[in-house]
Motif scaffolding. Structure first.
Motif, PDB file in Angstrom:
ATOM      1  N   SER A 105      47.289  75.229  38.430  1.00 47.98           N
ATOM      2  CA  SER A 105      47.865  74.938  39.744  1.00 47.98           C
ATOM      3  C   SER A 105      47.446  75.987  40.770  1.00 47.98           C
ATOM      4  O   SER A 105      47.098  75.647  41.904  1.00 47.98           O
ATOM      5  CB  SER A 105      49.392  74.879  39.648  1.00 47.98           C
ATOM      6  N   SER A 133      44.978  75.197  43.901  1.00 50.99           N
ATOM      7  CA  SER A 133      45.505  75.508  45.232  1.00 50.99           C
ATOM      8  C   SER A 133      44.567  76.455  45.974  1.00 50.99           C
ATOM      9  O   SER A 133      44.311  76.277  47.170  1.00 50.99           O
ATOM     10  CB  SER A 133      46.894  76.143  45.117  1.00 50.99           C
ATOM     11  N   CYS A 175      42.267  75.861  49.571  1.00 51.98           N
ATOM     12  CA  CYS A 175      42.379  76.759  50.728  1.00 51.98           C
ATOM     13  C   CYS A 175      41.166  77.693  50.737  1.00 51.98           C
ATOM     14  O   CYS A 175      41.278  78.899  50.903  1.00 51.98           O
ATOM     15  CB  CYS A 175      43.680  77.546  50.640  1.00 51.98           C
ATOM     16  N   SER A 200      50.836  72.110  51.459  1.00 53.53           N
ATOM     17  CA  SER A 200      50.402  73.217  52.308  1.00 53.53           C
ATOM     18  C   SER A 200      50.088  74.402  51.412  1.00 53.53           C
ATOM     19  O   SER A 200      50.892  74.756  50.546  1.00 53.53           O
ATOM     20  CB  SER A 200      51.519  73.568  53.294  1.00 53.53           C
ATOM     21  N   VAL A 201      48.916  74.985  51.603  1.00 56.48           N
ATOM     22  CA  VAL A 201      48.508  76.161  50.824  1.00 56.48           C
ATOM     23  C   VAL A 201      48.165  77.268  51.794  1.00 56.48           C
ATOM     24  O   VAL A 201      47.390  77.071  52.731  1.00 56.48           O
ATOM     25  CB  VAL A 201      47.290  75.859  49.917  1.00 56.48           C
ATOM     26  N   CYS A 202      48.746  78.419  51.550  1.00 63.62           N
ATOM     27  CA  CYS A 202      48.522  79.586  52.389  1.00 63.62           C
ATOM     28  C   CYS A 202      47.928  80.674  51.514  1.00 63.62           C
ATOM     29  O   CYS A 202      48.410  80.917  50.408  1.00 63.62           O
ATOM     30  CB  CYS A 202      49.864  80.017  52.978  1.00 63.62           C
ATOM     31  N   LYS A 203      46.868  81.311  51.987  1.00 61.34           N
ATOM     32  CA  LYS A 203      46.179  82.351  51.214  1.00 61.34           C
ATOM     33  C   LYS A 203      45.998  83.560  52.108  1.00 61.34           C
ATOM     34  O   LYS A 203      45.633  83.421  53.273  1.00 61.34           O
ATOM     35  CB  LYS A 203      44.827  81.804  50.757  1.00 61.34           C
TER      36      LYS A 203
END
Length: 169
Positions: A23, A27, A31, A119-122
């Motif tokens: 996962s 993800s 991103c 929503s994926v934030c890196k």
């Protein structure tokens, strides 16, 4: 990306089928704008892997390939929105259409019925963790992310950083 693998530190066993690893790496790919290509070195004639894009993202792509994700897996997911990395925000964000999926990917975390967008934030771990309220457990369930949990994550980040390793969350 074809040599080595991903192992769980606690037992040194292959973690390529681990729900959290799968996962997290998918993800990360969702991103990410970096790709890997096999190229021939013009001087030696040897084949080597060459990243195209952000050098900070290349290890994410390599790790994803090590657990068996194909190079084009991200193309199976429609990116709806991208907010590029900004040094002032210290993060990048993407929104991906996951409509009709029961899990993020094969062997990945389950998605609640009716989930349409992910929503994926890196970015910098200390900034990203400020926005996190839950964590994915080994069994695929979600649990609250406590301040103690956040501190434990930042302790690991500090340990890697002290070895001059770059860490992204």
């Amino acid at each position: 990306p074809t040599v080595g693998g991903i192992t769980r530190e606690s037992n040194k066993k292959d973690a390529s089928g681990d729900i959290g690893v799968r996962s997290a790496l998918l993800s990360a790919l969702l991103c990410c704008n970096t790709t890997l290509s096999k190229v021939k070195d013009p001087e030696t004639g040897e084949e080597k892997w060459e990243p195209k894009g952000n050098s900070s993202e290349a290890p994410l792509v390599v790790a994803a390939r090590k657990i068996g994700f194909e190079e084009n897996i991200a193309s199976e997911y429609k990116r709806v929105l991208e907010i590029p990395f900004s040094s002032s925000r210290k993060m990048m964000l993407t929104v991906t259409d996951v409509s009709g999926r029961k899990e993020l990917c094969k062997g990945g975390m389950p998605l609640s019925e009716g989930t349409q967008l992910l929503s994926v934030c890196k970015g910098a771990p200390n900034f990203i963790l400020d926005f996190c309220t839950e964590q994915l457990k080994e069994d695929g369930s979600a649990a609250p992310l406590t301040e103690a949990d956040k501190k434990a994550v930042l302790d690991v980040v500090d340990a890697y950083s002290s070895k001059a390793l770059r860490v992204l969350a």
